[in-house]
Scaffold this active site. Structure first.
Site, mmCIF file in Angstrom:
data_model
loop_
_atom_site.group_PDB
_atom_site.id
_atom_site.type_symbol
_atom_site.label_atom_id
_atom_site.label_comp_id
_atom_site.label_asym_id
_atom_site.label_seq_id
_atom_site.Cartn_x
_atom_site.Cartn_y
_atom_site.Cartn_z
ATOM 1 N N THR A 53 0.828 -1.202 0.000
ATOM 2 C CA THR A 53 0.000 0.000 0.000
ATOM 3 C C THR A 53 0.864 1.254 0.000
ATOM 4 O O THR A 53 0.538 2.242 -0.671
ATOM 5 C CB THR A 53 -0.930 0.013 1.229
ATOM 6 O OG1 THR A 53 -1.617 -1.227 1.314
ATOM 7 C CG2 THR A 53 -1.945 1.135 1.134
ATOM 8 N N THR A 54 1.980 1.223 0.735
ATOM 9 C CA THR A 54 2.893 2.364 0.775
ATOM 10 C C THR A 54 3.490 2.630 -0.601
ATOM 11 O O THR A 54 3.837 3.762 -0.927
ATOM 12 C CB THR A 54 4.008 2.115 1.805
ATOM 13 O OG1 THR A 54 3.414 1.760 3.055
ATOM 14 C CG2 THR A 54 4.877 3.335 1.997
ATOM 15 N N TYR B 6 -13.066 -3.404 0.411
ATOM 16 C CA TYR B 6 -14.352 -2.962 -0.152
ATOM 17 C C TYR B 6 -15.396 -4.073 -0.234
ATOM 18 O O TYR B 6 -16.555 -3.860 0.083
ATOM 19 C CB TYR B 6 -14.173 -2.313 -1.546
ATOM 20 C CG TYR B 6 -15.448 -1.640 -2.025
ATOM 21 C CD1 TYR B 6 -15.786 -0.373 -1.557
ATOM 22 C CD2 TYR B 6 -16.323 -2.280 -2.897
ATOM 23 C CE1 TYR B 6 -16.972 0.242 -1.967
ATOM 24 C CE2 TYR B 6 -17.499 -1.672 -3.303
ATOM 25 C CZ TYR B 6 -17.826 -0.414 -2.835
ATOM 26 O OH TYR B 6 -18.990 0.194 -3.221
ATOM 27 N N TYR C 274 -1.983 -10.046 5.288
ATOM 28 C CA TYR C 274 -1.952 -8.674 5.781
ATOM 29 C C TYR C 274 -3.331 -8.271 6.294
ATOM 30 O O TYR C 274 -4.289 -8.187 5.525
ATOM 31 C CB TYR C 274 -1.507 -7.774 4.633
ATOM 32 C CG TYR C 274 -1.333 -6.306 4.945
ATOM 33 C CD1 TYR C 274 -1.361 -5.795 6.241
ATOM 34 C CD2 TYR C 274 -1.116 -5.405 3.900
ATOM 35 C CE1 TYR C 274 -1.188 -4.463 6.494
ATOM 36 C CE2 TYR C 274 -0.937 -4.057 4.136
ATOM 37 C CZ TYR C 274 -0.975 -3.581 5.434
ATOM 38 O OH TYR C 274 -0.795 -2.243 5.673
ATOM 39 N N ARG D 71 -8.110 0.031 6.551
ATOM 40 C CA ARG D 71 -8.182 0.305 5.116
ATOM 41 C C ARG D 71 -9.082 -0.687 4.385
ATOM 42 O O ARG D 71 -9.670 -0.351 3.367
ATOM 43 C CB ARG D 71 -6.783 0.273 4.496
ATOM 44 C CG ARG D 71 -5.914 1.452 4.899
ATOM 45 C CD ARG D 71 -4.977 1.840 3.791
ATOM 46 N NE ARG D 71 -4.042 2.871 4.204
ATOM 47 C CZ ARG D 71 -3.500 3.760 3.383
ATOM 48 N NH1 ARG D 71 -3.821 3.759 2.104
ATOM 49 N NH2 ARG D 71 -2.639 4.658 3.818
ATOM 50 N N LYS E 38 1.049 -9.915 8.749
ATOM 51 C CA LYS E 38 1.338 -8.498 8.985
ATOM 52 C C LYS E 38 0.107 -7.924 9.656
ATOM 53 O O LYS E 38 -0.984 -7.919 9.078
ATOM 54 C CB LYS E 38 1.642 -7.760 7.683
ATOM 55 C CG LYS E 38 1.881 -6.264 7.913
ATOM 56 C CD LYS E 38 2.094 -5.507 6.610
ATOM 57 C CE LYS E 38 2.257 -4.004 6.887
ATOM 58 N NZ LYS E 38 2.385 -3.205 5.644
ATOM 59 N N ILE F 143 6.936 -4.450 9.381
ATOM 60 C CA ILE F 143 6.916 -3.963 7.997
ATOM 61 C C ILE F 143 6.589 -2.482 8.085
ATOM 62 O O ILE F 143 5.468 -2.100 8.395
ATOM 63 C CB ILE F 143 5.905 -4.739 7.140
ATOM 64 C CG1 ILE F 143 6.324 -6.217 7.068
ATOM 65 C CG2 ILE F 143 5.827 -4.145 5.740
ATOM 66 C CD1 ILE F 143 5.421 -7.097 6.236
#
Length: 290
Positions: free
Chosen positions: A43-44, A106, A132, A137, A160, A202
């Site tokens: 995502t980063t 979503y 993850y 999010r 994660k 992470i």
């Protein structure tokens, strides 16, 4: 086993395109500074806005620099199971050491849907998978019970955890022992997470402070709590500043101050505001980075 300070790499842009040289220079710098592993296309790294060709290329660029030096954990998640399988297959073929697969965002699957999503990926691609969990999010939270079910799949290797729930790693450890490596996805509580059963982080912050983050994780591993606590305190204002607005805008601005990237992000994200820039600059000065 993946452990220590693992950088969730930003993706530098230049004139709207991936800046391949800047990205590879960033990976090389991370390794030289002591980072223990790297994650391209998380995502980063703004993976939701990368085309499939860009996604593949960024993973390949990372592997060209890092393969054989530190593990490469490629971000391959999607809210489409078929797409996640395709991205994970590419990561395997390219030579990644593992895949980081985020909970489907979503769609809001049930726990059964989550299990089947990760099961399908694990069965389709023979590569270690780190699951993850980031309900902030993705909206949905992967339960401890679902992690117990997933742990029976041979290539589910780790978690994660970006819940900031410090009871979670202890509950998972109580249920599974050390079957899965547990990695924090939340910089501010990384050391507290280790104390509850984690083995590393992470990290977003390690994009701009790789040496300090690696030294902190090394100190923890050695049982040098005095050094660990000193570094943790030093980094805390930086963690806060880098998340004062939606990541990765603040960390890309921070990277621009180090000459590692432009501050550019892709819509729907926008560059860090003036207030965020001031906070980032002050935190970087306090940490001795600029």
């Amino acid at each position: 086993m993946f452990k220590g300070s693992i950088t969730a790499l930003i993706t530098p842009f230049l004139n709207g395109k991936v800046n391949e040289k800047a990205f590879q220079d960033l990976v090389a710098w991370q390794i030289a500074e002591g980072t223990h592993a790297v994650v391209p296309c998380g995502t980063t790294g703004e993976s939701p806005t990368l085309s499939h060709d860009e996604h593949h290329r960024v993973v390949e660029l990372c592997l060209e620099v890092a393969k054989g030096k530190v593990p490469v954990i490629a971000g391959t998640g999607s809210n489409s199971t078929d797409e996640a399988i395709a991205l994970t297959r590419h990561a395997k073929q390219a030579g990644a050491d593992a895949a980081l697969v985020v909970a489907p965002y979503y769609n809001k699957p049930t726990q059964e849907g989550l299990f089947r999503h990760f099961e399908a990926i694990a069965k389709a691609v023979d590569i270690p998978i780190i699951v993850y969990n980031i309900p902030g999010r993705s909206v949905i939270d992967i339960s401890v019970e679902t992690f117990v079910r997933l742990s029976a799949l041979p290539n589910i290797a780790g978690i994660k955890d970006a819940t900031a729930d410090l009871a979670r790693p202890l509950r998972i450890r109580a249920a599974l022992g050390d079957r899965l490596c547990q990695l924090s996805g939340e910089d501010a509580t990384a050391i507290a997470f280790n104390a509850q059963g984690g083995v590393g982080c992470i990290s977003v912050t390690s994009n701009i402070a790789p040496k300090l983050c690696a030294q902190m994780q090394n100190a923890w591993a050695k049982g040098d709590l005095a050094t660990c606590n000193e570094l943790n305190k030093k980094l805390m204002p930086l963690h806060d500043a880098l998340f004062c607005e939606t990541s990765p805008a603040p960390v890309k601005y921070a990277a621009s101050l180090l000459g590692k990237s432009t501050p550019d992000v892709r819509l729907p994200l926008v560059a860090a505001s003036e207030n965020a820039r001031h906070r980032v600059e002050a935190a970087m000065k306090a940490a001795g980075l600029i």
